[in-house]
Design a protein around this motif. Structure first.
Motif, mmCIF file in Angstrom:
data_model
loop_
_atom_site.group_PDB
_atom_site.id
_atom_site.type_symbol
_atom_site.label_atom_id
_atom_site.label_comp_id
_atom_site.label_asym_id
_atom_site.label_seq_id
_atom_site.Cartn_x
_atom_site.Cartn_y
_atom_site.Cartn_z
ATOM 1 N N VAL A 262 0.887 -0.998 -0.107
ATOM 2 C CA VAL A 262 -0.020 -0.087 0.333
ATOM 3 C C VAL A 262 1.647 1.574 -0.178
ATOM 4 C CG1 VAL A 262 -1.498 1.483 1.644
ATOM 5 C CG2 VAL A 262 -2.206 -1.566 0.892
ATOM 6 N N MET A 263 2.075 1.367 0.443
ATOM 7 C CA MET A 263 2.906 2.727 0.844
ATOM 8 C C MET A 263 3.463 2.394 -0.490
ATOM 9 S SD MET A 263 1.791 3.090 3.628
ATOM 10 C CE MET A 263 3.203 4.594 3.827
ATOM 11 N N GLU A 264 3.998 1.278 -1.139
ATOM 12 C CA GLU A 264 4.261 1.472 -2.473
ATOM 13 C C GLU A 264 3.613 2.223 -3.526
ATOM 14 O OE1 GLU A 264 5.895 -2.086 -4.701
ATOM 15 O OE2 GLU A 264 7.210 -1.531 -3.224
ATOM 16 N N GLU A 265 2.618 1.956 -3.385
ATOM 17 C CA GLU A 265 1.225 2.467 -4.326
ATOM 18 C C GLU A 265 0.416 4.132 -4.047
ATOM 19 O OE1 GLU A 265 -1.172 1.275 -7.533
ATOM 20 O OE2 GLU A 265 -0.047 0.029 -6.680
ATOM 21 N N LEU A 266 0.787 4.268 -3.271
ATOM 22 C CA LEU A 266 0.465 5.608 -2.556
ATOM 23 C C LEU A 266 1.519 6.105 -2.862
ATOM 24 C CD1 LEU A 266 -0.567 5.307 1.101
ATOM 25 C CD2 LEU A 266 -1.824 6.028 -0.964
ATOM 26 N N ARG A 267 2.893 5.724 -3.298
ATOM 27 C CA ARG A 267 3.788 6.408 -4.110
ATOM 28 C C ARG A 267 3.735 6.736 -5.522
ATOM 29 N NH1 ARG A 267 8.083 8.887 -0.815
ATOM 30 N NH2 ARG A 267 8.951 7.812 0.953
ATOM 31 N N LYS A 268 2.930 5.593 -6.224
ATOM 32 C CA LYS A 268 3.388 5.278 -7.531
ATOM 33 C C LYS A 268 2.509 6.563 -8.669
ATOM 34 C CE LYS A 268 3.206 1.259 -8.278
ATOM 35 N NZ LYS A 268 2.503 -0.880 -8.407
ATOM 36 N N PRO A 269 3.010 7.157 -9.818
ATOM 37 C CA PRO A 269 1.877 8.750 -10.300
ATOM 38 C C PRO A 269 0.592 7.790 -10.244
ATOM 39 C CG PRO A 269 3.675 7.361 -11.910
ATOM 40 C CD PRO A 269 3.673 6.600 -10.674
ATOM 41 N N CYS A 271 -1.380 7.208 -8.070
ATOM 42 C CA CYS A 271 -1.745 7.637 -7.250
ATOM 43 C C CYS A 271 -1.829 9.003 -6.661
ATOM 44 C CB CYS A 271 -2.009 6.764 -5.858
ATOM 45 S SG CYS A 271 -2.724 5.468 -5.864
ATOM 46 N N SER A 272 -0.240 9.289 -6.923
ATOM 47 C CA SER A 272 0.433 10.567 -6.335
ATOM 48 C C SER A 272 1.113 11.871 -6.906
ATOM 49 C CB SER A 272 0.806 9.846 -4.928
ATOM 50 O OG SER A 272 0.110 9.728 -3.959
ATOM 51 N N GLU A 273 1.386 12.602 -6.998
ATOM 52 C CA GLU A 273 2.878 13.273 -7.418
ATOM 53 C C GLU A 273 4.011 13.649 -6.522
ATOM 54 O OE1 GLU A 273 2.037 16.824 -10.180
ATOM 55 O OE2 GLU A 273 -0.195 17.174 -8.810
ATOM 56 N N LYS A 274 5.114 13.891 -7.195
ATOM 57 C CA LYS A 274 5.702 14.837 -5.620
ATOM 58 C C LYS A 274 5.827 16.190 -6.067
ATOM 59 C CE LYS A 274 7.953 10.097 -4.431
ATOM 60 N NZ LYS A 274 7.659 9.360 -5.531
ATOM 61 N N ARG A 275 5.871 16.966 -5.237
ATOM 62 C CA ARG A 275 6.229 17.714 -5.244
ATOM 63 C C ARG A 275 7.135 18.790 -4.536
ATOM 64 N NH1 ARG A 275 1.226 19.052 -7.006
ATOM 65 N NH2 ARG A 275 0.862 20.389 -4.841
ATOM 66 N N ASP A 276 7.365 19.511 -5.029
ATOM 67 C CA ASP A 276 8.961 20.113 -3.160
ATOM 68 C C ASP A 276 9.633 19.499 -1.866
ATOM 69 O OD1 ASP A 276 8.286 22.336 -5.433
ATOM 70 O OD2 ASP A 276 6.629 22.764 -3.919
ATOM 71 N N GLY A 277 9.118 17.972 -2.811
ATOM 72 C CA GLY A 277 9.503 17.437 -1.555
ATOM 73 C C GLY A 277 8.397 16.509 -1.073
ATOM 74 N N LYS A 278 7.705 16.585 -1.468
ATOM 75 C CA LYS A 278 6.147 16.726 -0.639
ATOM 76 C C LYS A 278 5.660 15.296 -2.046
ATOM 77 C CE LYS A 278 5.193 20.358 2.388
ATOM 78 N NZ LYS A 278 4.315 21.299 3.035
ATOM 79 N N VAL A 279 4.631 14.764 -1.387
ATOM 80 C CA VAL A 279 3.983 13.775 -1.151
ATOM 81 C C VAL A 279 2.277 14.125 -1.737
ATOM 82 C CG1 VAL A 279 2.940 10.887 -1.958
ATOM 83 C CG2 VAL A 279 4.894 12.181 -0.909
ATOM 84 N N PHE A 280 1.319 14.517 -2.908
ATOM 85 C CA PHE A 280 0.429 14.777 -2.991
ATOM 86 C C PHE A 280 -0.778 13.826 -3.571
ATOM 87 C CE2 PHE A 280 2.441 18.984 -2.376
ATOM 88 C CZ PHE A 280 1.735 19.585 -2.036
#
Length: 292
Positions: A262-269, A271-280
């Motif tokens: 689940v943690m891996e899934e949440l990082r995938k594009p 599900c989420s995008e990374k911006r300025d060191g944060k995960v949205f």
């Protein structure tokens, strides 16, 4: 062996805590507000034509924040008209917050509020038992269809209560959101009980198409900051994970392999995008407006 995982709704206090954190960390209400400001006036343009009273039914009105915005738009479109605003909401805590909000809001002299502390299904059952079928000019169900047992029947029932010029408005997570990706992949591993189902507007569209109902769809871009979910032992992160998985104490009770996936899934594009060191997380919503 029985899994120690429990549905988040089995602990109402923790559910409310995680829900409020979700609202604080996401643009959920912001994107709804933008819709209400920009697009709702066109939706309600004819619901009160020629009427001295407008009847509005809020199904799952929560603490009333979005309800009051909606009412302000109806008042602006139909100045001076009496509005009966009935609210179906099972949480006593949310109703009391709603009442506080009403008490603090001016310009509600022409609005009559009635709260029903019950679920949509309990309301329907009571109306049927009392042989009542009041008609409504506007019915809205915002982020609540996850919590009904029989979604097609619930939509059918409330749709049947619409007046000739009325509209039924549904807001749910979009079929293009991270929720859809996460739930379709892992929903069967989460401890859902019978008071919650993973449903997105992709499912609702199928239901409406098979019922041959006419509707319009609006997509609302939204995101949620889930950076804290990846910090081991972070209290807010744990609550947000609970909310994402609808699981009480997910990070403590989930099998290690499920948690890892689940943690891996949440990082995938997807599900989420990374911006300025944060995960949205992609929290996109859709609005469906259904004709009578």
């Amino acid at each position: 062996m029985a899994s120690p995982m429990r549905c988040l709704l089995s602990d109402p206090a923790r559910y409310l805590q995680s829900f409020r954190l979700f609202l604080a960390n996401s643009t959920e209400h912001q994107c709804m507000r933008e819709f209400v400001e920009g697009q709702l006036p066109a939706v309600i343009a004819s619901i009160g034509n020629g009427k001295s009273t407008i009847n509005i039914l809020s199904v799952g009105g929560g603490a009333g924040e979005i309800d009051l915005l909606i009412l302000s738009k109806v008042q602006a479109r139909y100045p001076g008209v009496t509005i009966n605003n009935d609210v179906i909401e099972p949480s006593a805590d949310q109703i009391s917050k709603y009442k506080e909000r009403v008490a603090e809001t001016s310009n509600l002299e022409n609005v009559k509020f009635t709260w029903h502390e019950e679920t949509a299904y309990e309301y329907e059952s009571r109306m049927n038992a009392e042989k009542k079928s009041k008609k409504w000019d506007f019915i809205h169900m915002i982020q609540m269809l996850y919590y009904v047992k029989d979604i097609p029947a619930t939509i059918r029932y409330f749709h049947s209560l619409l007046e000739a010029q009325a509209k039924l408005l549904i807001i749910l997570v979009s079929g293009f959101s991270g929720w859809e990706k996460l739930w379709k992949k892992y929903g069967s591993s989460f401890p859902l009980n019978d008071i919650c189902s993973y449903v997105s507007t992709a499912d609702i569209k199928r239901i409406l198409d098979s019922a041959r109902l006419k509707y319009q769809l609006h997509e609302l871009p939204s995101h949620m900051d889930i950076t804290s979910c990846f910090i081991e032992g972070d209290k807010d992160g744990e609550l947000l994970l609970d909310f994402l998985t609808e699981t009480c104490e997910f990070s403590k009770t989930a099998p290690p392999e499920l948690k890892r996936q689940v943690m891996e899934e949440l990082r995938k594009p997807e599900c989420s995008e990374k911006r300025d060191g944060k995960v949205f997380f992609n929290n996109n919503l859709s609005v469906i407006v259904i004709d009578p």
